[in-house]
Design a protein around this motif. Structure first.
Motif, short mmCIF file in Angstrom:
data_model
loop_
_atom_site.label_atom_id
_atom_site.label_comp_id
_atom_site.label_asym_id
_atom_site.label_seq_id
_atom_site.Cartn_x
_atom_site.Cartn_y
_atom_site.Cartn_z
N PHE A 1 1.00 -1.47 -0.20
CA PHE A 1 0.07 -0.32 -0.17
C PHE A 1 0.97 1.44 0.34
O PHE A 1 1.31 2.11 -0.89
N ILE A 2 2.01 1.12 0.69
CA ILE A 2 2.84 2.38 1.36
C ILE A 2 3.67 2.62 -0.60
O ILE A 2 3.76 3.94 -1.17
N ALA A 3 3.84 1.32 -1.04
CA ALA A 3 4.64 1.56 -2.61
C ALA A 3 3.87 1.99 -3.18
O ALA A 3 4.16 2.96 -4.10
N LEU A 4 2.26 1.80 -3.21
CA LEU A 4 1.59 2.11 -4.44
C LEU A 4 1.33 3.59 -4.27
O LEU A 4 1.56 4.92 -4.74
N LEU A 5 1.23 4.01 -2.97
CA LEU A 5 1.18 5.85 -2.54
C LEU A 5 2.50 6.75 -3.08
O LEU A 5 2.44 7.46 -3.52
N GLY B 1 2.60 9.23 -5.74
CA GLY B 1 3.22 10.68 -5.23
C GLY B 1 4.41 11.00 -5.97
O GLY B 1 4.34 12.10 -6.18
N GLU B 2 4.46 10.14 -6.78
CA GLU B 2 5.83 9.88 -8.08
C GLU B 2 5.03 10.65 -9.31
O GLU B 2 5.50 11.59 -10.15
N GLY B 3 4.01 10.14 -9.63
CA GLY B 3 3.42 10.72 -10.69
C GLY B 3 3.25 11.95 -10.41
O GLY B 3 2.90 13.32 -11.41
N ILE C 1 3.50 15.07 -12.78
CA ILE C 1 2.87 16.12 -13.02
C ILE C 1 3.10 17.83 -12.64
O ILE C 1 3.14 19.06 -13.04
N GLN C 2 3.33 17.76 -11.27
CA GLN C 2 3.88 19.35 -10.76
C GLN C 2 5.11 18.86 -10.29
O GLN C 2 6.40 18.90 -9.18
N GLY C 3 6.00 19.75 -11.96
CA GLY C 3 7.02 19.54 -11.46
C GLY C 3 7.69 21.39 -11.29
O GLY C 3 9.75 21.22 -11.55
#
Length: 965
Positions: free
Chosen positions: A548-552, A556-558, A562-564
């Protein structure tokens, strides 16, 4: 109950929080014995108050003690709900808590650690007491979350030096916090059903528990699922059981208190509290039985594999918590009797075991079973207490745990099916094996390694000895009238407790107990031939959590992709969504074009002024876009802000106009100071490349700006065109009609800020203060990295301003303070308020930094310490908010001294609030100025240090405005 007893219990319930705050402020100045006396006396007093109230309890009714209607419109109130269940858990929290605070006195070697731990443990104690004694389900949730926060601090107590402690604390917070969100959803749904059925918005237990046929409501399944998730995560039920053993990085007193006796039982308490409301359904019975017994078996299997003593105790704790959950699935009183006995027995013997393990760890420097052995000779008292408690956990007669096990087996043999009997039989035998392992391998098995033993203070074992006297012997459990009283209160029947079941050896439960003990002993004897490296399931709860933490993390990386980091992209996304919403809603509120064309528009003198202001505003914005000099662009934007202020004046809003002028001035000053901190070469490079953009990019930006501009125009036009329909019965008219009558002042804006929407203002000034502290943290970090840890304030710079300017600035400063004071004291009748007073004073501070320089401000105005103003402002704001509570009124209620006027000043709580706002604004502005004007930031905020090597450093540091234009 007598009124005096009621007030005593209510006041005692606030003591843990008061002592926590007091220790946080004065703890390091107090002797450790004084701190222990305060904390232990606090818990002992609550214990005695609850015991004295025990005879007043009735099985059929509960005592509801109202304290404070917090948010009546939401059904949120602070009250006490005293019945057998609440007092049972209240006695466990206060009684074991008193013992834990005694143990804490000897556990910590460093006084600062003892103080810090006592602060958080006191806060946790208060939250836990309110959780089990609260009479309002929504307020119980507030305390539920507070226990998660305080337990996070206790689990991560050694987080500064131990990464595992930080990870464990985070894991516990994520799991219990996620369950808390589910619980909140279930509580709100339950309140919704209560409103449907009873027609009232209330979360009081006295109202909720009167709901009938909730099991037939369509939302019953959702309510049970959400509340069950909250309870399962808090009480570490499968598959959320993994967080509790990992939380053993907490100091031993916290493990003994939180993770054996109190916090982990919060979920069990919640299920027991809502048992009368939810248990009339097969889903409750099947769900709790399956979850509880699965947790019991899985945890018992995991317990026998543990080499860490705390891990062993933690898994045996989750196992017994599973038993308690399963007992609540029983639809009659035998299950509740077993629940009471099991709760009391586990609280006693598991707390003792945790304290003994803590003593072993402290004395031997390890708690790994493989590194221990033969400790009974060195620690006879600790060994005796641990052995008795372990035997109680195993259910050996005539100990307390045996009585609890007998009641469990009575339920199993009479109410559950064969598979449940098998689970209980095997799981109980595994716990017997765990008990024998603890006794033999720690205290009697010869050690294979050298143990570096150092004895703890003699009085360390005084606390667990008290618990052993109070709860380890079965005769105390069976003959104690207090235990009997609780069983009768929770079951509503007069059930006789017994030490040895009727029929003796012929009794089925007793035969099962002996068989369980025998099987557990055999398993212990053949433990060497058992295969240890195996898994109960193909996956573990910890693995699910990590997934679950890895999915988060991937999400977050995604989001970071988007927010560069470019603000323009953030603005495009925000404003595009805003425009899309407007495009959907605005057309439904616009009047027809025909109606607009028929309107009679007349342009008067004010209209021509508005048109002139519009042209000036457009010109200033256009100039700020095309100009390549940053300072001039900032001034142009400031001019546009002044244009908006002029519009407010023409619209008859002088208060809003004054705020606009002041904020725009202050913002422009801060912006210019920050821009000027950048090296001149960097600013020139940015200006020269401002319009070096492709034609495609220019067209793209123009289209985006045009679309957003059109949508904002349509929104404004829709608001104006709908105004005729809202001239009457509006909130604005209500304020105009009631401000003078309710508050005795004429300024509607001030009334809204300080009273009608005072909570909003309180939150806003808190956010403003946090923003100032955030800027301080961000900018001072670079100073430490660059070696500016301390700055000598003895340097003097050659002033870049003329003597005339300095004289003028010296005269302006006191006059500015007088203006700010008049706005503060007389804001109720003239233009201005606490915020404008703070901004005016902040502008005078900014003027001082510009004219005198950083070092002169630090030396000649040493009293101007922004952090002091900040603390004073926030303290006064929250004190003013809580002051009405002392007089029986609501939070932030308006209070005044009637008939008292001095020099036209109207003394009231609104004046105190305005003062706190002014102090907070001055403190935050001063903190920002003090930070951005610091000499170290000339290079810290720039990119190229080589370009400024020829600059005279002291002059440039203090007056960075040379070459600005």
């Amino acid at each position: 109950m007598k009124d005096g007893d009621t007030l005593m219990i209510i006041w005692l319930m606030f003591f843990p929080f008061l002592i926590s705050v007091g220790l946080a402020i004065f703890g390091n100045r107090l002797d450790r014995r004084v701190k222990t006396l305060l904390t232990t006396g606090m818990m002992a007093s609550i214990l005695m108050a609850l015991l004295l109230n025990l005879p007043n309890l009735d099985a059929d009714t509960a005592q509801t003690l109202p304290v404070y209607d917090w948010v009546p419109a939401m059904g949120l109130s602070v009250s006490l709900y005293l019945d057998g269940l609440a007092v049972l858990f209240g006695l466990i929290v206060s009684g074991i808590g008193a013992v834990i605070f005694i143990y804490t006195h000897f556990y910590f070697e460093e006084d600062d650690e003892h103080t810090r731990f006592s602060v958080w443990l006191s806060a946790f104690s208060g939250a836990m007491l309110w959780l089990v004694l609260a009479g309002n389900l929504l307020f119980m949730f507030v305390m539920w979350e507070l226990t998660s926060i305080t337990s996070f601090m206790l689990i991560g107590f050694y987080g500064k030096t131990d990464p595992n402690a930080r990870a464990s604390a985070t894991r516990a917070l994520v799991v219990t916090g996620g369950g808390g969100l589910a619980l909140l959803g279930g509580i709100l749904l339950l309140g919704y059903v209560n409103h449907q059925v009873n027609g009232v918005i209330s979360f009081d237990y006295a109202t909720l528990l009167q709901l009938s046929q909730l099991d037939a409501h369509p939302l019953y399944g959702a309510i049970l699922l959400l509340i069950g998730l909250g309870a399962m995560t808090k009480s570490a039920q499968f598959p959320f059981h993994f967080w509790l053993p990992n939380a053993m990085t907490a100091p031993t007193p916290a493990s003994a208190f939180l993770h054996s006796a109190t916090m982990v039982k919060a979920g069990v308490y919640l299920l027991a509290r809502l048992y009368p409301l939810l248990h009339h359904h097969p889903l409750w019975e099947v769900g709790l039985q399956v979850v509880g017994l699965t947790t019991f078996l899985v945890s018992a299997v995991l317990a026998i594999k543990q080499r860490d003593l705390k891990g062993l105790l933690a898994y045996s704790t989750t196992a017994w918590l599973g038993v308690l959950v399963a007992l609540l699935a029983v639809p009659h009183q035998a299950g509740m009797t077993a629940f009471v006995m099991g709760t009391l027995a586990h609280a006693f013997y598991k707390s003792i075991l945790f304290l003994c393990v803590g003593t072993i760890d402290h004395s031997c420097g390890t708690r790994q079973v493989d590194e221990l052995g033969g400790l009974f000779r060195r620690m006879p008292l600790t060994g005796s207490l641990a052995i008795i408690s372990a035997l109680s956990m195993a259910g050996i007669p005539p100990l307390y745990g045996f009585v609890a096990k007998e009641n469990l087996l009575h339920v199993v043999t009479h109410d559950w099916n064969t598979w449940a009997l098998g689970v209980v039989f095997v799981g109980s035998a595994l716990l017997v094996m765990v008990a024998w392992r603890l006794i033999w391998e720690v205290f009697f098995r010869p050690s294979d390694v050298e143990i570096h033993y150092h004895a703890m203070p003699r009085w360390t074992m005084f606390a667990p000895s008290l618990l052993a006297i109070g709860g380890s012997v079965g005769m105390v459990a069976t003959l104690n009238p207090v235990t009997q009283r609780f069983v009768n209160l929770l079951t509503g029947e007069s059930n006789a407790l017994y030490l040895i079941p009727k029929g003796g050896f012929a009794n089925t439960e007793f035969q099962l107990s002996l068989a369980i003990i025998a099987l557990g002993t055999v398993l212990f004897a053949v433990r060497r031939w058992l295969v240890w490296e195996w898994s109960v399931l193909p996956f573990t709860g910890a693995q699910l959590y990590q997934a679950f933490i890895a999915l988060l993390s991937r999400l977050g990386e995604g989001a970071l992709w988007i927010q560069g980091g470019k603000v323009r992209y953030y603005l495009v996304v925000i404003l595009a969504i805003y425009s899309a919403l407007l495009a959907y809603f605005v057309p439904t509120t616009l009047y027809s074009t025909q109606a607009l064309m028929q309107a009679d528009f007349q342009v008067d003198f004010a209209g021509w002024i508005n048109l002139a202001l519009l042209l000036i505003g457009v010109a200033s914005v256009w100039f700020s876009i095309i100009n390549k000099r940053h300072i001039l662009s900032a001034l142009s934007l400031g001019l546009f802000g002044y244009v908006i202020g002029g519009v407010f004046i023409l619209e008859g809003a002088p208060d809003v106009a004054l705020v606009q002028f002041l904020v725009e001035t202050l913002a422009s000053v801060l912006l210019i100071i920050m821009i000027s901190r950048l090296p001149h070469s960097l600013r020139k490079h940015i200006g020269d490349n401002l319009w070096k953009t492709s034609r495609r990019g220019i067209i793209r930006d123009a289209v985006i700006a045009s679309v957003i501009g059109v949508m904002v125009f349509l929104f404004a036009f829709a608001a104006i065109s709908n105004r005729p329909n809202r001239e009457r019965d509006t909130i604005a008219n209500w304020y105009f009609e009631h401000t003078q009558e309710d508050l005795g002042i004429q300024d509607v804006v001030a009334a809204v800020v300080t009273d009608y929407r005072g909570m909003d203002t309180l939150i806003e000034i808190t956010v403003f203060a946090v923003a100032g502290l955030g800027i301080l943290s961000l900018l001072t970090l670079s100073r430490e990295q660059e070696g500016y840890g301390t700055v000598e304030l003895t340097q003097r710079a050659i002033p870049l301003t003329t003597p005339f300017v300095r004289v003028v600035a010296t005269l302006i400063f006191p006059f500015t303070i007088l203006i700010a004071g008049s706005q503060l004291l007389y804001g109720g009748g003239i233009t201005g308020d606490g915020f404008t007073a703070g901004v005016v004073a902040g502008l005078s501070v900014a003027l001082g930094y510009i004219v005198y320089g950083y070092y002169a401000m630090q030396n000649e105005f040493s009293w101007l310490r922004p952090i002091r103003f900040l603390i004073a402002g926030l303290s006064l704001a929250f004190t003013n908010a809580a002051l009405p509570l002392l007089f029986g009124k609501n939070w932030m209620a308006f209070m005044e001294i009637e008939g008292f006027y001095f020099a036209g000043i109207h003394p009231a709580t609104t004046l105190l609030f305005e003062t706190s706002i002014a102090l907070t604004v001055v403190g935050s502005v001063g903190l920002i100025l003090d930070t951005i004007a610091h000499p170290a930031d000339v290079h810290a905020l720039g990119e190229d240090r080589s370009q400024d090597h020829e600059v005279d450093l002291p002059n440039k540091l203090i007056h960075p405005f040379e070459d600005t234009f």
